[in-house]
Design a protein around this motif. Structure first.
Motif, PDB file in Angstrom:
ATOM      1  N   ASP A 186       0.842  -1.205   0.000  1.00 49.07           N
ATOM      2  CA  ASP A 186       0.000   0.000   0.000  1.00 49.07           C
ATOM      3  C   ASP A 186       0.876   1.253   0.000  1.00 49.07           C
ATOM      4  OD1 ASP A 186      -2.466   1.520   0.325  1.00 49.07           O
ATOM      5  OD2 ASP A 186      -1.827   1.837   2.400  1.00 49.07           O
ATOM      6  N   LEU A 187       1.924   1.256   0.814  1.00 52.94           N
ATOM      7  CA  LEU A 187       2.836   2.391   0.871  1.00 52.94           C
ATOM      8  C   LEU A 187       3.517   2.622  -0.476  1.00 52.94           C
ATOM      9  CD1 LEU A 187       4.524   4.481   2.612  1.00 52.94           C
ATOM     10  CD2 LEU A 187       6.192   2.656   2.862  1.00 52.94           C
ATOM     11  N   MET A 188       3.996   1.544  -1.078  1.00 54.26           N
ATOM     12  CA  MET A 188       4.707   1.675  -2.340  1.00 54.26           C
ATOM     13  C   MET A 188       3.784   2.152  -3.454  1.00 54.26           C
ATOM     14  SD  MET A 188       7.092  -1.740  -2.112  1.00 54.26           S
ATOM     15  CE  MET A 188       8.048  -1.384  -3.586  1.00 54.26           C
ATOM     16  N   THR A 189       2.555   1.641  -3.460  1.00 54.25           N
ATOM     17  CA  THR A 189       1.604   1.999  -4.511  1.00 54.25           C
ATOM     18  C   THR A 189       1.185   3.462  -4.399  1.00 54.25           C
ATOM     19  OG1 THR A 189       0.780  -0.260  -4.571  1.00 54.25           O
ATOM     20  CG2 THR A 189      -0.634   1.445  -5.538  1.00 54.25           C
ATOM     21  N   ARG A 190       0.922   3.910  -3.170  1.00 58.38           N
ATOM     22  CA  ARG A 190       0.372   5.256  -2.966  1.00 58.38           C
ATOM     23  C   ARG A 190       1.432   6.354  -3.078  1.00 58.38           C
ATOM     24  NH1 ARG A 190      -2.823   4.534   2.587  1.00 58.38           N
ATOM     25  NH2 ARG A 190      -2.746   6.830   2.512  1.00 58.38           N
ATOM     26  N   THR A 191       2.701   6.028  -2.849  1.00 61.27           N
ATOM     27  CA  THR A 191       3.728   7.077  -2.838  1.00 61.27           C
ATOM     28  C   THR A 191       4.754   6.948  -3.958  1.00 61.27           C
ATOM     29  OG1 THR A 191       5.203   5.834  -1.371  1.00 61.27           O
ATOM     30  CG2 THR A 191       3.543   7.243  -0.321  1.00 61.27           C
ATOM     31  N   ALA A 192       4.775   5.788  -4.645  1.00 58.27           N
ATOM     32  CA  ALA A 192       5.769   5.532  -5.692  1.00 58.27           C
ATOM     33  C   ALA A 192       7.186   5.819  -5.189  1.00 58.27           C
ATOM     34  CB  ALA A 192       5.476   6.381  -6.935  1.00 58.27           C
ATOM     35  N   ILE A 193       7.451   5.465  -3.943  1.00 61.70           N
ATOM     36  CA  ILE A 193       8.749   5.729  -3.332  1.00 61.70           C
ATOM     37  C   ILE A 193       9.830   4.869  -3.985  1.00 61.70           C
ATOM     38  CG2 ILE A 193       8.340   4.004  -1.515  1.00 61.70           C
ATOM     39  CD1 ILE A 193       9.897   5.857   0.386  1.00 61.70           C
ATOM     40  N   GLY A 194      10.999   5.428  -4.186  1.00 61.41           N
ATOM     41  CA  GLY A 194      12.122   4.683  -4.761  1.00 61.41           C
ATOM     42  C   GLY A 194      12.645   3.643  -3.787  1.00 61.41           C
ATOM     43  N   ILE A 195      13.285   2.613  -4.334  1.00 60.65           N
ATOM     44  CA  ILE A 195      13.707   1.490  -3.504  1.00 60.65           C
ATOM     45  C   ILE A 195      14.772   1.894  -2.481  1.00 60.65           C
ATOM     46  CG2 ILE A 195      15.496   0.687  -5.113  1.00 60.65           C
ATOM     47  CD1 ILE A 195      13.093  -1.468  -2.949  1.00 60.65           C
ATOM     48  N   GLU A 196      15.666   2.814  -2.848  1.00 61.07           N
ATOM     49  CA  GLU A 196      16.716   3.222  -1.894  1.00 61.07           C
ATOM     50  C   GLU A 196      16.121   3.951  -0.699  1.00 61.07           C
ATOM     51  OE1 GLU A 196      19.741   5.432  -3.847  1.00 61.07           O
ATOM     52  OE2 GLU A 196      20.411   3.765  -5.103  1.00 61.07           O
ATOM     53  N   GLN A 197      15.174   4.848  -0.973  1.00 65.19           N
ATOM     54  CA  GLN A 197      14.517   5.571   0.119  1.00 65.19           C
ATOM     55  C   GLN A 197      13.663   4.625   0.959  1.00 65.19           C
ATOM     56  OE1 GLN A 197      14.596   9.464   0.621  1.00 65.19           O
ATOM     57  NE2 GLN A 197      16.521   8.553  -0.046  1.00 65.19           N
ATOM     58  N   LEU A 198      12.998   3.690   0.301  1.00 68.26           N
ATOM     59  CA  LEU A 198      12.177   2.710   1.018  1.00 68.26           C
ATOM     60  C   LEU A 198      13.056   1.864   1.937  1.00 68.26           C
ATOM     61  CD1 LEU A 198       9.442   1.380   1.516  1.00 68.26           C
ATOM     62  CD2 LEU A 198       9.883  -0.089  -0.458  1.00 68.26           C
ATOM     63  N   ASN A 199      14.214   1.452   1.448  1.00 70.80           N
ATOM     64  CA  ASN A 199      15.115   0.642   2.263  1.00 70.80           C
ATOM     65  C   ASN A 199      15.528   1.373   3.539  1.00 70.80           C
ATOM     66  OD1 ASN A 199      15.003  -1.478   0.472  1.00 70.80           O
ATOM     67  ND2 ASN A 199      16.989  -1.052  -0.488  1.00 70.80           N
ATOM     68  N   LEU A 200      15.731   2.690   3.435  1.00 68.00           N
ATOM     69  CA  LEU A 200      16.061   3.468   4.636  1.00 68.00           C
ATOM     70  C   LEU A 200      14.934   3.379   5.666  1.00 68.00           C
ATOM     71  CD1 LEU A 200      17.586   6.774   3.153  1.00 68.00           C
ATOM     72  CD2 LEU A 200      18.819   4.881   4.194  1.00 68.00           C
ATOM     73  N   LEU A 201      13.697   3.529   5.200  1.00 65.47           N
ATOM     74  CA  LEU A 201      12.549   3.462   6.106  1.00 65.47           C
ATOM     75  C   LEU A 201      12.430   2.092   6.753  1.00 65.47           C
ATOM     76  CD1 LEU A 201       9.903   5.400   3.962  1.00 65.47           C
ATOM     77  CD2 LEU A 201      11.052   6.213   6.025  1.00 65.47           C
ATOM     78  N   VAL A 202      12.661   1.067   5.966  1.00 64.46           N
ATOM     79  CA  VAL A 202      12.583  -0.295   6.504  1.00 64.46           C
ATOM     80  C   VAL A 202      13.670  -0.506   7.553  1.00 64.46           C
ATOM     81  CG1 VAL A 202      12.880  -2.747   5.950  1.00 64.46           C
ATOM     82  CG2 VAL A 202      11.501  -1.274   4.453  1.00 64.46           C
ATOM     83  N   ARG A 203      14.895  -0.101   7.237  1.00 63.05           N
ATOM     84  CA  ARG A 203      16.021  -0.351   8.134  1.00 63.05           C
ATOM     85  C   ARG A 203      15.894   0.405   9.465  1.00 63.05           C
ATOM     86  NH1 ARG A 203      21.190   1.265   5.519  1.00 63.05           N
ATOM     87  NH2 ARG A 203      22.046   0.454   7.467  1.00 63.05           N
ATOM     88  N   ILE A 204      15.248   1.569   9.457  1.00 69.21           N
ATOM     89  CA  ILE A 204      15.088   2.308  10.703  1.00 69.21           C
ATOM     90  C   ILE A 204      13.876   1.828  11.489  1.00 69.21           C
ATOM     91  CG2 ILE A 204      13.621   4.233   9.940  1.00 69.21           C
ATOM     92  CD1 ILE A 204      16.759   4.370  12.205  1.00 69.21           C
ATOM     93  N   GLY A 205      13.103   0.904  10.890  1.00 69.67           N
ATOM     94  CA  GLY A 205      11.949   0.356  11.607  1.00 69.67           C
ATOM     95  C   GLY A 205      10.669   1.115  11.379  1.00 69.67           C
ATOM     96  N   ALA A 206      10.613   1.959  10.365  1.00 70.45           N
ATOM     97  CA  ALA A 206       9.443   2.809  10.146  1.00 70.45           C
ATOM     98  C   ALA A 206       8.235   2.039   9.616  1.00 70.45           C
ATOM     99  CB  ALA A 206       9.803   3.946   9.183  1.00 70.45           C
ATOM    100  N   LEU A 207       8.428   0.751   9.259  1.00 68.47           N
ATOM    101  CA  LEU A 207       7.299  -0.084   8.796  1.00 68.47           C
ATOM    102  C   LEU A 207       7.053  -1.244   9.750  1.00 68.47           C
ATOM    103  CD1 LEU A 207       8.241   1.449   6.102  1.00 68.47           C
ATOM    104  CD2 LEU A 207       7.108  -0.426   4.927  1.00 68.47           C
ATOM    105  N   ARG A 208       7.439  -1.104  10.999  1.00 67.51           N
ATOM    106  CA  ARG A 208       7.261  -2.195  11.963  1.00 67.51           C
ATOM    107  C   ARG A 208       5.794  -2.461  12.285  1.00 67.51           C
ATOM    108  NH1 ARG A 208       9.235   2.286  14.273  1.00 67.51           N
ATOM    109  NH2 ARG A 208       8.298   3.132  16.179  1.00 67.51           N
TER     110      ARG A 208
END
Length: 978
Positions: free
Chosen positions: A782-804
Motif C-alpha cells: 500500500d505504501l509503495m503503490t500510494r507514494t511511488a517511493i524509490g527502492i533506496e529511500q524505502l530501504n532506509l525506512l525499513v532499516r530504521i523500523g518505520a514499517l514495523r
C-alpha cells in the motif's frame, strides 16, 4: 598623482592594510591619495580619517571590474558623488549584473577609463582617460593635442615591493583556486603597480605637462564635507523630535505603572533616565527598538532583550527587557551616561524561526534605502592559510594535513614549506572575504548608500560593506537582531504543552518562577540539560559549587563562568569566598565598599567602571572607554594608554601601595573580551528560569522542543536520553505515527522523519501528505503503490523500523520491497485502475533478526542507538562503582564505566594539552572526569562509546569528579542481544 590605490579590502588582490597604504604614501611624499578598491568602498572612512591625520588629501572612489577585466575608476567629487558611487556598486553587486562598459553617472563623479578603452572625442564632460607612466610611449603615436585636457596620470598601487608582489600572486591563486604555476598574466597585477616617487612620475610625463595639470585639477575638484562624529542613526520616529519625546514619556510611564504600580523609586528613576535619553538625542533609538518588540509581540514571537540595554528602567517599562534594574541595583551609567558619546546598545534575541521575519519588518517599516544588515570581515586564520597556500603550491593533501597539525614540521628542509611559513605569517589576519555580522542592523537618517555600498548575501537582505567598527567611527550604531535556539525551545515547548496537555503557560511570570521551590531544586541539583546557558558541563559544576538555588546567584554564575573571570583565577576565588565569606581580607576598604556583593571579586563590566571611577578617580567617560577597551571593542583606542597612566598616577596620589594597584589593574585586564555586564547576565538568567520552569513541570514537551530546535550544547542522543529519564517512551520513526519533526502524544514520542540520515525532504513530505489525505498506510505494498517511493529511500525506512506496524521484521520487508518494486512501477503506469490489487502474500523461510542489528542500523541512520550504549558494550556493570556512590568514595581510587558525551581540551601553564571529559554512567547519571597531560597522552579518547576508567575521586565544593589515571574503550558485544 596616485589616483588608483588599493588596500587588502580588494579581497585576495590588494596587499596593503589601510594604515600601511597611508603611511607608505606619506613616506613617498604624496600630497594626496585616492582609494579605489575593486568594487568596494569598505574602508573608505578609515582611509579618510587616516589621511586627514597624516596631512594627506583623501580622494574617495573605487575601481570597477568584471572579473579580471578592469573597466574604469570612479572618483567622487563630493559626498553626493560618493553616494552615487555606492548606489551604482550596490545595484550591480546585489543583482549580480555585470557592470556596464560605460556607466551612467552624474557630474559629481569622475569616470577614468584605461588608455585605449575609449576615444578622447567620445568622452562626456565627467569622463577621462588614465595613462600609466609605463604607457607614456603609447602617446607618441597619438595626436592628443586637441584633447589633452581629457588625460590624467593613473599610477596603480597594489603592493609595496617584490615580496608584496609575490604575496599578491599567492592571493590571486587562492582566489582562482589554481596552482601558482598555472597562473596567467591577465589574472594578476602588472609588476610595476607600486608607489613610484613623484619625481619619477613627473619625469615620465615631462613632455605632457597638461596631463600633470589635469591630474592636479581632478584632485583639487574632490572635496568632502562630513562630520564623522555626528550621530547618523534615524533621528525621528514620529513626526518631530518633540513628538518623539512625548511618545517615549507616555510609553515609559504607562509601562512603569504596569511594572511597578505606584513605586516612588521607579518613578524617580524613570524621570531621570528620560531626561538623559532626551538630552543625548536617543528618543528615536528607544522608540525604534520598542516598535520592533511591539511587532514581534503582535506576531506571537518570544524575545529576550539583553546587553547593557537591560540596565535601563525605561527599557524594562517598554518591555524591551524583562530584567528589573531596581531589583538588581543595575548601573544605568553602564548603559548610558552624559559622558558617553555613543548611543546605547540593545541586543534583541529571537527564535531562529522568527528572526528573519523581524528583519524583514525592519526593512519594510523603515525603508530599504535606510536599512542594511551590518557587514563583517572574515580573515585568514592559521589552518586555512596553511591549506590554501599548500594547495596553490601543489602539495598533496596528506602533507598539508601534516602541516596543519604541526606547522613547523620539516620546514627547514623543504623550500615550499619555508614559503608557506614565510608568506603565511604575512597573511595572518588578512581580510579573506566579506561576511555578515551575526545580528547587527543599521537604520540611518540619510540613505545608507551615503556611507557604504551594499551587497546581497544568500540570506536575501541588503548588507553593508562596512563592519561595526567603521560604522561606529562614522556615527552609525547598530541594533542587534539576533537568533537564539533557546527561544525556539521555549516557544515550541509552550505550544506542545497546549497541544499535549491542554494547558496554557504564562512564560513571562518570571517572579513566580524565581520563587518556585521545585525550580530552585532543579538549579541546585544542576538538573539543567536543555536549559539555555546553564547546561554545559562547566556551568553545571559551577551551579553545584555555588549551591545555586536563587536568581541573584544564577546572575553571578552567568558572568563568572566567562573565560575572562575564570582564566584569571577570580572564579576560583569567588567560589572559595562564597563558601567562607569571613576567611579573606579585601584588597582595600574602598574595594569592600564597591565589591562587597561579589566578595571583592570583579565579576561584571560595571565593576570595571565602578573601580576605575571610585577607586582610581578616573572620570565616568574615561572609565567607560576603559571598560569598552577591556571588553575588546576598542582595543588600540588612542586614549587607552593615557587612561592606564592616569589610573596608576591617581592611585599613587591616593596613597595606595603599588602592589594593590597592580593587582586591581590585573583583575581589570583579565576581563579582556569576555566579561558580561550585570544586566546581560541577568537577561540570560531570566531566560534560564523560563527554560527551567518548563523543564521542571513539562519535561517531555520541553525536551521534544529542544530536539526540534537543533538542541543546545550536547548532541541529539543526549536529549533523547533526557527524554527517557523524564519518563518519555521514545519510539523509532514510523510512517504512520511520525511527523516531519519529532512529536509527542501523552508520554509517547516518535522521532521525526527529518532525523533519518539520507531520507530526502521531498520523500518525507510526500509520505506525510499522502497519509493526511488518504489515511494511514495498511502495509508495504500500500505504501509503495500510494507514494511511488524509490527502492533506496524505502530501504532506509525499513532499516530504521518505520514499517514495523506491519508485524514483519526488517529482513522480510527488505526482501518483499525489492520483489515488489517492478510490480508497483508497472501498476503506477496505469492511469486509472478499476480495482486495487490485493496485497501479495509471501512464504519465506525464517529470517533471523537481532536487536543488535537494529542498534547498528540506528547508529548508521540516526547517529545513535535507541537503547543504552551500555546495552551494546561488552562489560559487566556490576564490577563498577556508579556516580551516586562517589560522595562516599572521595580520595579513593575506583573503577567506573562511562558512555562518552563530550570533551573539552585546554592547555596548561606549561602549554601541555589536557582535557575534561563528560560521560554518563550505567544509571544515566552525569560523570565528570579530569585527564591530566600524561593521561591525555597515554590514554587518548577515541570518540563515542563506553569507556572503562580508573582514577581517584575528587570533591570540589560538592562537585564530584574523577581524576583519571587509566582509560580504555570497551568493545561492542558480538553475540545476540536479548
Amino acid at each position: 598623482m596616485y589616483l588608483n590605490c588599493k588596500t587588502y579590502y580588494s579581497y585576495r588582490y590588494g596587499t596593503f592594510s589601510t594604515a600601511q597604504l597611508v603611511t607608505e604614501g606619506l613616506e613617498m611624499g604624496a600630497a594626496s591619495l585616492a582609494l579605489t578598491n575593486i568594487n568596494s568602498t569598505q574602508d573608505t572612512w578609515e582611509f579618510y580619517s587616516l589621511c586627514l591625520d597624516a596631512g594627506i588629501k583623501p580622494v574617495l572612489g573605487c575601481e570597477v571590474r568584471n572579473g579580471d577585466v578592469f573597466l574604469y575608476l570612479l572618483l567622487a567629487k563630493n559626498i553626493p558623488g560618493l553616494r552615487e558611487i555606492n548606489s551604482f556598486l550596490s545595484l550591480h553587486l546585489q543583482t549580480v549584473m555585470p557592470f556596464p562598459g560605460i556607466p551612467s553617472l552624474s557630474g559629481n563623479v569622475w569616470v577614468i577609463y584605461p588608455l585605449g578603452a575609449k576615444a578622447p572625442n567620445q568622452l562626456s564632460t565627467n569622463e577621462l582617460i588614465g595613462v600609466q607612466p609605463s604607457e607614456v610611449n603609447k602617446l607618441f603615436t597619438m595626436d592628443i593635442s586637441v584633447h589633452s585636457h581629457r588625460f590624467v596620470i593613473r599610477q596603480p598601487v597594489t603592493y609595496k615591493d617584490k615580496k608584496g608582489f609575490n604575496l599578491h600572486r599567492l592571493l590571486r591563486a587562492i582566489d582562482k583556486n589554481i596552482l601558482l604555476s598555472k597562473q596567467t598574466s591577465d589574472q594578476v597585477a602588472a609588476e610595476g603597480e607600486m608607489f613610484l616617487s613623484p619625481a619619477k612620475i613627473l619625469d615620465a610625463f615631462g613632455r605632457y605637462p597638461a596631463i600633470v595639470t589635469n591630474t592636479l585639477q581632478v584632485i583639487d575638484s574632490c572635496s568632502y564635507s562630513i562630520d564623522l562624529k555626528a550621530d547618523k542613526n534615524k533621528k525621528i520616529f514620529t513626526s518631530s523630535l518633540a513628538a518623539d519625546k512625548a511618545l517615549l514619556e507616555k510609553l515609559a510611564k504607562d509601562g512603569m505603572r504596569s511594572r511597578y504600580g505606584s513605586n516612588k523609586e521607579a518613578h524617580k528613576r524613570v524621570r531621570k533616565e528620560l531626561e538623559i535619553i532626551d538630552k543625548l538625542g536617543f528618543n528615536a533609538y528607544f522608540l525604534v527598538t520598542w516598535d520592533i518588540i511591539r511587532y514581534a509581540q503582535s506576531r506571537g514571537f518570544y524575545h529576550v532583550g539583553r546587553g547593557s540595554g537591560a540596565n535601563s528602567i525605561v527599557a524594562f517599562c517598554l518591555q524591551i527587557t524583562d530584567v528589573d534594574p531596581i531589583e538588581l541595583d543595575l548601573y544605568f551609567e553602564r548603559f548610558l551616561n552624559p559622558y558617553r558619546a555613543s548611543p546605547p546598545d540593545f541586543d534583541i534575541d529571537f527564535s531562529h524561526r522568527d528572526r528573519d521575519e523581524v528583519i524583514d519588518y525592519v526593512f519594510k517599516r523603515y525603508g530599504s534605502d535606510h536599512v542594511a544588515l551590518l557587514g563583517m570581515v572574515s580573515t585568514f586564520k592559521h589552518d586555512a592559510i596553511i591549506r590554501e597556500l599548500g594547495k596553490v603550491f601543489g602539495l598533496p593533501k596528506q602533507e598539508i594535513d601534516g602541516l596543519v597539525s604541526n606547522p613547523l614540521a620539516n620546514f627547514k628542509e623543504d623550500k615550499i614549506q619555508q614559503y608557506i611559513i614565510s608568506y603565511g605569517a604575512l597573511l595572518q589576519g588578512f581580510p579573506n572575504y566579506a561576511s555578515i555580522h551575526p545580528g547587527g542592523m543599521l537604520i540611518s537618517e540619510e540613505p545608507i548608500t551615503q556611507y557604504t555600498a551594499l551587497i546581497m548575501p544568500p540570506k536575501g537582505f541588503a548588507t553593508a560593506q562596512i563592519d561595526m567598527f567603521t560604522a561606529e567611527d562614522i556615527g552609525l550604531y547598530k541594533i542587534d537582531i539576533l537568533s537564539q535556539r533557546g527561544l525556539g525551545h521555549i516557544k515550541e515547548a509552550i505550544q506542545l504543552v497546549r497541544e499535549n496537555k491542554g494547558l496554557s503557560v504564562d512564560i513571562h511570570a518570571i517572579e513566580q518562577f524565581k520563587k518556585d521551590p521545585q525550580v530552585a531544586q532543579k538549579i541546585k541539583k544542576a538538573d539543567t540539560i536543555g536549559c539555555f546557558y546553564i547546561e554545559s558541563p562547566a556551568m553545571r559544576q559551577l551551579l553545584i559549587k555555588l549551591r545555586c538555588s536563587d536568581y541573584l546567584t544564577l546572575v553571578a554564575a552567568s558572568s563568572i563562568i566567562r573565560p575572562g573571570v575564570a582564566q584569571s583565577g577570580m572564579m576560583r576565588q569567588y567560589i572559595s569566598r562564597f563558601h567562607q565569606p569571613d576567611s579573606f581580607e579585601y584588597l582595600h576598604p574602598k574595594m569592600k565598599e564597591l565589591l562587597e556583593e561579589t566578595y571583592g571579586v570583579m565579576v561584571y563590566q560595571e565593576d570595571v567602571i565602578k573601580v576605575a571611577h571610585h577607586f582610581a578617580g578616573i572620570d565616568m567617560g574615561e572609565a567607560d572607554i576603559l571598560r569598552r577597551a577591556m571588553s575588546g571593542k576598542y582595543r588600540g583606542h588612542d586614549g587607552f594608554d593615557k587612561i592606564k597612566e592616569r589610573f596608576f598616577a591617581n592611585c599613587r596620589s591616593f596613597g595606595y601601595p603599588d602592589a594593590i594597584t597592580e593587582e586591581v589593574w590585573r583583575q581589570i585586564q583579565s576581563f579582556g573580551g569576555y566579561s558580561f555586564s550585570k544586566a546581560h547576565s541577568a537577561s540570560f538568567a531570566v531566560e534560564s528560569y523560563q527554560s527551567l520552569y518548563l523543564k521542571t513541570y513539562f519535561p517531555l514537551e520541553f525536551m521534544v522542543a529542544v530536539i526540534n530546535n537543533e538542541g543546545g550544547f550536547y548532541n541529539r542522543e543526549l536529549y533523547f536520553h533526557e527524554l527517557r529519564r523524564a519518563g518519555g517512551h521514545v519510539e523509532a520513526p514510523c510512517v504512520n505515527r511520525s511527523d516531519y519533526f519529532t512529536n509527542i502524544r501523552g508520554k509517547e514520542v516518535f522521532i521525526g522523519l527529518r532525523l533519518i540520515k539520507g531520507l530526502q525532504a521531498d520523500v518525507a513530505s510526500r509520505l506525510l501528505e499522502e497519509r493526511e489525505a488518504n489515511g494511514p498506510f495498511t502495509g508495504l505494498q500500500d505504501l509503495m503503490t500510494r507514494t511511488a517511493i524509490g527502492i533506496e529511500q524505502l530501504n532506509l525506512l525499513v532499516r530504521i523500523g518505520a514499517l514495523r506496524f506491519t508485524g514483519k521484521n526488517k529482513k522480510q520487508l527488505l526482501w518483499e520491497a525489492n520483489f515488489l518494486q517492478k510490480r508497483v512501477k508497472e501498476h503506477n503506469k496505469i492511469r486509472e485502475a478499476l480495482f486495487e490489487d490485493k496485497p501479495l502474500e509471501f512464504t519465506l523461510p525464517e529470517l533471523h533478526h537481532t536487536s543488535l542489528e537494529d542498534a547498528l542500523d540506528e547508529i548508521e541512520l540516526l547517529d545513535y542507538p535507541l537503547c543504552s550504549r551500555f546495552d551494546l558494550a561488552e562489560l559487566d556493570n556490576n564490577r563498577f562503582v556508579t556516580v551516586s556512590q562517589l560522595p562516599s568514595l572521595v580520595g579513593k581510587e575506583v573503577e567506573i564505566a562511562g558512555a562518552y558525551v563530550t570533551v573539552k581540551y585546554v592547555r596548561t601553564i606549561k602549554k601541555e594539552i589536557m582535557h575534561f571529559g563528560t560521560f554518563i554512567d550505567c544509571n544515566g547519571d552525569w560523570l565528570d572526569t579530569v585527564h591530566f597531560p600524561d593521561t591525555t597522552r597515554r590514554y587518548p579518547l577515541q570518540g563515542v562509546g563506553v569507556y572503562w576508567m580508573k582514577g581517584r575521586v575528587v570533591d570540589d565544593f560538592g562537585a564530584y569528579s574523577i581524576e583519571v589515571k587509566e582509560l580504555k574503550k570497551i568493545g561492542m558485544k558480538k553475540d545476540q542481544l536479548a
